[in-house]
Design an enzyme around this catalytic site. Sequence first.
Site, short mmCIF file in Angstrom:
data_model
loop_
_atom_site.label_atom_id
_atom_site.label_comp_id
_atom_site.label_asym_id
_atom_site.label_seq_id
_atom_site.Cartn_x
_atom_site.Cartn_y
_atom_site.Cartn_z
N GLU A 177 0.82 -1.21 0.00
CA GLU A 177 0.00 0.00 0.00
C GLU A 177 0.86 1.27 0.00
O GLU A 177 0.64 2.18 0.79
CB GLU A 177 -0.97 -0.03 1.19
CG GLU A 177 -1.89 -1.23 1.15
CD GLU A 177 -2.94 -1.27 2.25
OE1 GLU A 177 -2.68 -0.75 3.34
OE2 GLU A 177 -4.02 -1.85 2.00
N ASP A 234 -8.45 -8.98 3.88
CA ASP A 234 -8.19 -7.92 4.85
C ASP A 234 -9.27 -7.85 5.92
O ASP A 234 -10.13 -6.97 5.86
CB ASP A 234 -8.11 -6.58 4.10
CG ASP A 234 -7.51 -5.47 4.95
OD1 ASP A 234 -7.05 -5.78 6.07
OD2 ASP A 234 -7.50 -4.32 4.51
N GLU A 264 -12.56 -2.47 12.06
CA GLU A 264 -12.58 -1.73 10.80
C GLU A 264 -13.73 -2.16 9.89
O GLU A 264 -14.47 -1.33 9.38
CB GLU A 264 -11.23 -1.91 10.09
CG GLU A 264 -11.18 -1.22 8.75
CD GLU A 264 -9.82 -1.35 8.07
OE1 GLU A 264 -8.90 -1.95 8.65
OE2 GLU A 264 -9.70 -0.82 6.95
N TRP A 303 -8.49 -2.00 -5.94
CA TRP A 303 -8.00 -2.72 -4.75
C TRP A 303 -8.13 -4.24 -4.83
O TRP A 303 -7.78 -4.94 -3.87
CB TRP A 303 -8.70 -2.21 -3.50
CG TRP A 303 -8.44 -0.76 -3.25
CD1 TRP A 303 -9.21 0.29 -3.67
CD2 TRP A 303 -7.33 -0.19 -2.57
NE1 TRP A 303 -8.66 1.48 -3.28
CE2 TRP A 303 -7.49 1.21 -2.59
CE3 TRP A 303 -6.21 -0.73 -1.92
CZ2 TRP A 303 -6.57 2.08 -2.01
CZ3 TRP A 303 -5.30 0.14 -1.33
CH2 TRP A 303 -5.48 1.52 -1.39
#
Length: 681
Positions: free
Chosen positions: A288, A367, A395, A543
């Site tokens: 990233e 993720d 998250e 992504w």
Amino acid sequence: MCYNKGWLNYHRIEHYPDVDLLSKLYLCGVKDYLPGDITFTAVKELVNAINGMLNIDVEVDIQGQRELIPSDKYGIIIERCNPEKEEEFAEYKLVGDGFLLKQCGFHLLILARTESGIMYGVFELIRRIASNQSINQVEILENPKNPLRMLNHWDNMDGSIERGYSGNSFFFEDKEVVVNDRTKDYARLIASVGINGVVINNVNVRAEATELITDRYLGKLKEMADIFANYGIRLFVSANFAAPMEIGGLSLADPLDEGVANWWKDCIRKVYEAIPGFGGFLIKADSEGRPGPFTYNRTHADGANVLARALKPYGGLVVWRCFVYNCQQDWRDYKTDRARAAYDNFIGLDGKFDENVILQIKNGPMDFQVREPVSPLFGGLKNTNQMLEVQIAQEYTGQQRHVCYLIPMWKEVLDFNTYAKPEGAKIADIVSGRTYGQVNCGMAAVANTGNDYNWTGHDLAAANLYGYGRLAWNTDMSSEAIAKEWICMTYSYKDKVVNNLLQILLKSWPAYEKYTSPLGIGWMVNPNNHYGPNVDGYEYDRWGTYHRADRNGLGVDRTKEGTGYAQQYNEPNASMYENIETCPEELLLFFHYVRYDYKLKSGKTLIQHIYDTHFEGVSDVEDMIRSFEEIKSMIPEDVYQRVMERFAMQLDSAKEWRDRINTYFYRKSGVEDAYGRKIYK
Ligand code: GCU
């Protein structure tokens, strides 16, 4: 005080049965007994806890001679095994920082080899009392299942926290390191559940954070490290792979360049001069946008080893993350698969890392989604130290506005059989070192704390912080047992409180899964902030996170005909995932493109399953709210208010998820709900 004590608030226990045993404390085999020693800390904690819970002033006798302790008088004995008298203690089978808590006649013995072991034994005793369990005839031997039990904080030096949902950092403010009372209260909270290593700054190391390992900050870090050390915790920092350039004035950061290697040696020597007990570095490289060895055509082993060699003389570790993937993907490309990336990047390097390097691997290949298969790197790597990384910070699981108790998820990961050995090899066995005999291994988790009054934003999110520590210490503990402990420690051991909170916690992850993205496909969230539904939010982005829904079905084909990802697992797992009939249904859309009319094992079609789970998820939230309302009078008023506010947000958000997902798939498929419930068309 602007924060509470979390699960160490020591509320009063009425009519505790075994108070006799607890009025006196004898210390044996403890050489030094000074502030700064872990034993000193542990004794203070115990005295304070017994006083808080039972209103007893414990008298402490530090004479240290077992022979002088009257055998007919009640008391706690804290004893450190004398390494020179190994035979006397051999029968107890204590390993590392393990402890024995055992009643012997009139005495309650806490025995350990190390000072940390004594502290962990003390906290075990405190937990027993807080949950009103008798210690009469108690006999508990516990050795930690994982050598390393770490927390990773993603705190930035301006005080913000990447993916933080509980206020600002209590480690940093205005580019300075903060050390105050809260540092100590944080250390005691996490040490009480067995944490022994903490990375205080974000894995994305930028600007001032690159300088944490220089004179500018080492003085303050030393103060923090000393406080941590009192609780058996080692301080780690995230380091910037390009530090030799960004702060060292070199023109490159090539790990095979001698100048670069020398720069790291020099830097690390200074770090250890300031902080002899320093733990080491956590590194996010080539990920990233962060710098890494790929720039110089070097491998991640080259990158990790240059740091490892500089840290080795001091016993320091390099924790190197495997979260390496192409984040510039084209959605039109059906062959590149982000899920494959960690394995493809690291499997060829197995055995090439130095002994003090540990690869830190996220639980799943994507993720931290609400549901993912486990990373196939576990069970792939055989000659490399490995550590499991999970995310306590919510998250993708409701950002501490939704209650989502994550221990059951992590237990599924730990219990997964990788078949790396014919007799079986669970992830828990691999990361603990049992499978391959490694010592530098364990678990790490992205922390969910901040400077909010209750530490974790949502009061019930503290169960995840508590539970992570307990699980990393003992991966055999059940999710229920962990939740119960946390409830007793934090609120009350009374049945009604325990039962209702337990129901809420255990319902919460399945509920969240039901009303969000279906059957393992993940994502479908708003880009960047990752909160709330947005089915196509990431569909055409770079992504590598796609669901490929069309009018006939959805899902990503990760079989041999598709991206081939399923083949990264050992057999029989590879075949299990490859075949739509044997693929676990909760992961069906992760591995297969599936038609809406495909019949699931329940007999329902896929589309009907999507509608049903989304209606159910919302009603599960309503049930949780009802259970919580029932205990209103039994928990503190402020906790009740805060949690109810969050529940209101959760319910709104769950409805939004339900309606967006149902409408989206109704519009794609044109299939009506079999029960005629409200779907916006
Ligand atoms: C996720 C998260 C980032 C984080 C990254 C990581 O992508 O959204 O904020 O930096 O994980 O784990 O490094």
